[in-house]
Design a protein around this motif. Structure first.
Motif, PDB file in Angstrom:
ATOM      1  N   SER A   1       0.833  -1.208   0.000  1.00  0.00           N
ATOM      2  CA  SER A   1       0.000   0.000   0.000  1.00  0.00           C
ATOM      3  C   SER A   1       0.864   1.253   0.000  1.00  0.00           C
ATOM      4  CB  SER A   1      -0.928   0.016   1.220  1.00  0.00           C
ATOM      5  OG  SER A   1      -1.602   1.252   1.305  1.00  0.00           O
ATOM      6  N   ALA A   2       0.814   2.002  -1.093  1.00  0.00           N
ATOM      7  CA  ALA A   2       1.572   3.248  -1.179  1.00  0.00           C
ATOM      8  C   ALA A   2       1.075   4.265  -0.160  1.00  0.00           C
ATOM      9  CB  ALA A   2       1.459   3.814  -2.597  1.00  0.00           C
TER      10      ALA A   2
ATOM     11  N   ASP B   1       3.547   3.530  -6.203  1.00  0.00           N
ATOM     12  CA  ASP B   1       2.549   4.304  -6.947  1.00  0.00           C
ATOM     13  C   ASP B   1       3.132   5.679  -7.236  1.00  0.00           C
ATOM     14  OD1 ASP B   1       0.444   5.692  -7.995  1.00  0.00           O
ATOM     15  OD2 ASP B   1      -0.937   5.314  -6.337  1.00  0.00           O
TER      16      ASP B   1
ATOM     17  N   ASN C   1       2.052   8.155  -8.652  1.00  0.00           N
ATOM     18  CA  ASN C   1       1.108   9.271  -8.567  1.00  0.00           C
ATOM     19  C   ASN C   1       0.512   9.450  -7.172  1.00  0.00           C
ATOM     20  OD1 ASN C   1       1.231   9.986 -11.375  1.00  0.00           O
ATOM     21  ND2 ASN C   1       0.049   8.141 -11.813  1.00  0.00           N
ATOM     22  N   ILE C   2       1.073   8.777  -6.176  1.00  0.00           N
ATOM     23  CA  ILE C   2       0.483   8.829  -4.838  1.00  0.00           C
ATOM     24  C   ILE C   2       0.436  10.249  -4.297  1.00  0.00           C
ATOM     25  CG2 ILE C   2       2.723   8.284  -3.766  1.00  0.00           C
ATOM     26  CD1 ILE C   2      -0.793   7.367  -2.434  1.00  0.00           C
TER      27      ILE C   2
END
Length: 269
Positions: free
Chosen positions: A150-151, A181, A183-184
């Protein structure tokens, strides 16, 4: 005559209030928001738990958090062991800044499902909002152990490390988040993180770290944006940009050369 007198008096009071408001309209003040209001129809006893949960989700998207909470409570009345609904109720309360109630619902969710990583993470968010960064980090670490891909968990971890001024660890956490990720940081609002940082120097360091991460991922536009912010916040280590390897590609960009030549002045508090 009495009614006419009262009417004239009321008009005078309203005019006076309007005048005061007009005179103070440009002042800097904090306006207390009115308490949340219920807008939706109350939950129906005939609806299933699934239907009530779905309607609660719709209301939460519409930011009608109080109504959403009513529907989640109605759904839980029909199924008291639904960890996901407890977590959703906690999120609605968190968004209304009802932190104690939110924490209790997140704990209920975890009680129903000990592997529910999202609820564990959300408990960490409550600690983070209270500036209890050490406790928040413990919750984020638990969430990461339960769900290591989980980013968002790593991003939250990075924010808590910044709160503790453990900047290297913060950078490592953000790096992991962006590796999972890229783009988090775009999807997650970091205005709250900046608000938690106590000094312009810390906020400047935060912006510099984010600039470094964007540069590492090849996004020159965002990297330059955060570099400018770091300079405007008065980041004292800005010359590290010439030696940090993450900025190697950016240093050949004419916009970088222009930015460093103009050196935007620090914006005072």
């Amino acid at each position: 005559m009495r009614h006419q007198f009262l009417f004239c008096l009321l008009v005078s009071i309203i005019s006076a209030v309007s005048l005061v408001q007009a005179q103070t309209s440009n002042s800097e003040l904090v306006q207390i928001s009115p308490p949340p209001m219920r807008r939706a129809e109350p939950p129906s006893a005939l609806d299933t738990a699934e239907e009530l949960e779905k309607r609660g989700d719709e209301l939460r998207v519409e930011k009608d958090y109080l109504d959403a909470l009513d529907y989640y409570r109605a759904a839980l009345a029909k199924n008291r062991n639904n960890a996901k609904v407890y977590n959703k109720a906690g999120i609605a309360e968190l968004l209304m800044q009802r932190f104690n109630e939110a924490g209790k619902d997140f704990e209920r969710a975890i009680h129903c499902d000990h592997t529910f990583a999202d609820a564990v993470n959300n408990l960490g968010v409550i600690d983070y909002e209270a500036k209890k960064y050490g406790k928040a980090l413990k919750q984020y670490s638990k969430a990461i152990q339960l769900q290591p891909d989980s980013a968002s968990f790593y991003s939250n971890q990075g924010a808590a490390y910044f709160g503790k001024k453990e900047f290297e660890k913060a950078t490592e956490a953000y790096t992991k988040a962006m590796d999972l990720d890229p783009n988090i940081l775009e999807r997650t609002s970091h205005n709250g993180i900046s608000a938690q940082l106590p000094s312009p120097e810390d906020r400047a360091r935060y912006d510099y770290v984010i600039a470094k991460l964007w540069a590492k991922h090849g996004d020159r536009d965002r990297s330059l944006l955060y570099l400018r912010r770091a300079m405007e916040e008065g980041y004292k280590g800005i010359n590290d940009v010439y030696k940090d390897p993450e900025f190697a590609g950016l240093r050949s960009d004419s916009r970088f050369t222009e930015l460093m030549a103009t050196r935007p002045p620090a914006i005072p508090e």
